[in-house]
Design an enzyme around this catalytic site. Structure first.
Site, short mmCIF file in Angstrom:
data_model
loop_
_atom_site.label_atom_id
_atom_site.label_comp_id
_atom_site.label_asym_id
_atom_site.label_seq_id
_atom_site.Cartn_x
_atom_site.Cartn_y
_atom_site.Cartn_z
N TYR A 142 0.82 -1.21 0.00
CA TYR A 142 0.00 0.00 0.00
C TYR A 142 0.86 1.26 0.00
CZ TYR A 142 -4.67 -1.96 0.60
OH TYR A 142 -5.87 -2.59 0.39
N LYS A 195 3.18 -15.39 1.94
CA LYS A 195 3.52 -16.22 0.77
C LYS A 195 5.03 -16.35 0.73
CE LYS A 195 1.60 -17.25 -2.78
NZ LYS A 195 1.24 -18.60 -3.30
N ASP A 228 -2.75 -18.08 0.26
CA ASP A 228 -3.77 -18.61 -0.66
C ASP A 228 -4.51 -19.77 -0.03
OD1 ASP A 228 -1.44 -20.13 -0.79
OD2 ASP A 228 -1.64 -20.60 -2.92
N ASP A 252 -6.44 -7.17 3.53
CA ASP A 252 -7.57 -6.53 2.85
C ASP A 252 -8.49 -7.60 2.27
OD1 ASP A 252 -9.03 -4.38 1.70
OD2 ASP A 252 -8.03 -4.73 -0.22
N ASP A 256 -12.29 -9.26 3.88
CA ASP A 256 -13.56 -9.24 3.14
C ASP A 256 -14.16 -10.65 3.09
OD1 ASP A 256 -13.49 -6.53 2.59
OD2 ASP A 256 -13.92 -6.77 0.45
C1 IPM Z 1 -10.53 -1.45 3.36
C2 IPM Z 1 -10.75 -0.81 2.02
C3 IPM Z 1 -9.61 0.18 1.75
C4 IPM Z 1 -8.34 -0.64 1.68
C5 IPM Z 1 -9.79 1.04 0.50
C6 IPM Z 1 -11.07 1.83 0.55
C7 IPM Z 1 -8.61 1.93 0.26
O1 IPM Z 1 -10.89 -1.76 1.04
O2 IPM Z 1 -10.42 -0.72 4.37
O3 IPM Z 1 -10.49 -2.67 3.42
O4 IPM Z 1 -7.98 -1.18 0.62
O5 IPM Z 1 -7.66 -0.73 2.71
MG MG Z 2 -10.96 -3.76 1.78
#
Ligand code: IPM
Ligand code: MG
Length: 373
Positions: A142, A195, A228, A252, A256
Site C-alpha cells: 500500500y 507467501k 492462498d 484486505d 472481506d
Molecule cells: C478497506 C478498504 C480500503 C483498503 C480502500 C477503501 C482503500 O478496502 O479498508 O479494506 O484497501 O484498505
Molecule cells: Mg478492503
C-alpha cells in the site's frame, strides 16, 4: 466522567447515513449519563475533494491527531473515478492511517446467532464463529516506494508497486496478535499468513513472527499458512481460526472473505490502532466499518448501520475505557436482530425488513433496556 473528544468523518455514499445512527446513539448516551462525548465533524474522501481538491485537509489531520478517537464512515464512488490519483477519495483514508501510525487493524468476524442462515456457507460452519483478522495497516504494498507507472516509449508502459516490510513492523503487529489471542481466551492461537514460497517479505514475515513467538509468547499456539491456502481454509472450516495475522494486502482480501462468512459486509466493524504512548498510556485510533461507501444504495435509507454502530462500540472498548458499554452495544445489536429486524443486505425469510433509521432506533432502544436492567 472524562470528556471524550471524537472526530466524526462520515465520508461519501452511505457513510453519512450510517454515521447519523452513531450520532443518535451518542446523543442518547450523553443525555442518559452514560458518558460525556463531544464531537466535531469534518469532510473526508470525495466530498472533501469537491470542497478542497484534496481527499483530506491538513486542518482535519490536525483535528484527528488531537482527538481521542476518529470515527470513520466510508469513502469513494464513481463520481470521483477520474480525479488525480493522489486526490482520489481512498487517499484520504490512507493518509489518516499512515500519519496517525495506525499499524494494527483489528477486524473481528463474528456471526450473530440470528444471522447464521444469512451466510453463504452452511449454518454449522459459521454458527458461533468468532475470529479476528489482524491486518498490518501502514506498510506493505500500500505504501512501498517506488509506486509508479512509467512510459517505456515503445508503446508499452510499466507499472510498479513495491511490497516492503522491515523487522520492526512485523514485530509490533505480531505482538498485537499474540496479546489479542491471549486476551480473547478462545483457542489461544495465532495463525500467520504470508507467501514465503514466492515473496521475500513472506520469508521475513515468517521468520520474525516465529522469533517473537519463541521469545515472548510460547504459551500461545502459533501456526503458519500460505495466504492462498489460508483463504481456502477460511471458507472450508473458519472455526479452526482464532487470530489471523497477515500483511496489508492479504489482510484486505482475507478480511472481506471473513466478513462474508458472517452474513453480510454490513455487519463488520474494525479498529485501527497505533502504538501505545508510554507517557499518556493512550493510542491513536480510528474506527470504521469494513464495508465501503456502497454508492448503489446511497441516499435510499436502506443501508445497514450495524457495522458503523459496532465500530463506535469498538472505540468505547479500545480507546475510551468503556468496555461495559461496548458489551451492551454488542448485546443490543444481537437483540435487535433476534427481534427479526433485517436491513436489505441481511434479509431472509420471515424477517421484518427495515431501513437504516429503524435499525438504528431498534439498537438504541435495546441498548437502553439493557443499560437499565
Ligand atoms: C478497506 C478498504 C480500503 C483498503 C480502500 C477503501 C482503500 O478496502 O479498508 O479494506 O484497501 O484498505
Ligand atoms: Mg478492503
Amino acid at each position: 466522567m472524562p470528556t471524550h473528544k471524537l472526530l466524526l468523518l462520515a465520508g461519501d455514499g452511505i457513510g453519512p447515513e450510517v454515521m447519523a445512527e452513531v450520532k443518535k446513539l451518542i446523543a442518547w448516551m450523553n443525555s442518559h449519563g452514560m458518558g460525556t462525548f463531544k464531537y466535531e465533524e469534518d469532510l473526508v474522501g470525495g466530498c472533501c475533494y469537491d470542497a478542497h481538491k484534496v481527499a483530506v485537509t491538513d486542518a482535519t489531520m490536525a483535528k484527528a491527531h488531537a482527538s481521542d478517537a476518529v470515527i470513520f464512515g466510508a469513502v469513494g464512488g464513481p463520481k470521483w473515478d477520474n480525479v488525480p490519483f493522489d486526490a482520489r477519495p481512498e487517499a484520504g483514508l490512507l493518509r489518516l492511517r499512515k500519519e496517525l501510525g495506525l499499524f494494527a487493524n483489528i477486524r473481528p468476524a463474528v456471526t450473530y446467532p440470528a444471522l447464521a442462515d444469512a451466510s453463504s456457507l452452511k449454518r454449522e460452519l459459521v454458527e458461533g464463529l468468532d475470529i479476528v483478522i489482524l491486518r498490518e495497516l501502514t506498510g506493505g504494498v500500500y505504501f512501498g516506494e517506488p509506486k509508479t507507472i512509467t512510459d517505456l516509449g515503445n508503446g508499452q508502459k510499466r507499472a510498479v508497486d513495491t511490497q516492503v516490510y522491515d523487522t520492526y513492523e512485523i514485530e509490533r503487529i505480531s505482538r498485537v496478535a499474540f496479546e489479542l489471542a491471549r486476551a480473547r481466551k478462545k483457542l489461544n492461537k495465532v495463525t500467520s499468513m504470508e507467501k514465503r514460497n514466492v515473496m521475500k517479505t513472506g520469508v521475513l514475515w515468517h521468520e520474525v513472527v516465529s522469533a517473537i513467538h519463541q521469545r515472548e509468547f510460547k504459551d500461545v499456539t502459533l501456526e503458519h499458512q500460505l495466504a492462498d491456502s489460508g483463504g481456502m481454509q477460511l471458507v472450508r472450516n473458519p472455526k479452526q481460526f482464532d487470530v489471523v495475522v497477515t500483511d496489508n494486502l492479504f489482510g484486505d482480501m482475507l478480511s472481506d472473505i471473513s466478513a462474508m462468512l458472517t452474513g453480510s459486509l454490513g455487519m463488520l466493524a474494525s479498529a485501527s490502532l497505533g502504538e501505545l504512548d508510554p507517557k499518556t498510556r493512550k493510542r491513536k485510533s480510528m474506527y470504521e466499518p469494513v464495508h465501503g461507501s456502497a454508492p448503489d444504495i446511497a441516499g435510499k435509507g436502506v443501508a445497514n448501520p450495524i457495522a458503523m454502530i459496532a465500530s463506535f462500540g469498538m472505540a468505547l472498548r479500545y480507546s475510551l475505557g468503556m468496555g461495559r458499554e461496548a458489551d451492551l452495544i454488542d448485546q443490543a445489536i444481537a437483540a435487535a436482530l433476534a427481534r427479526g429486524l433485517r436491513t436489505a443486505d441481511i434479509m431472509s425469510e420471515g424477517g421484518k425488513r427495515v431501513g437504516t433509521t429503524e435499525m438504528g432506533d431498534a439498537v438504541i432502544a435495546e441498548f437502553g433496556k439493557l443499560a437499565a436492567s
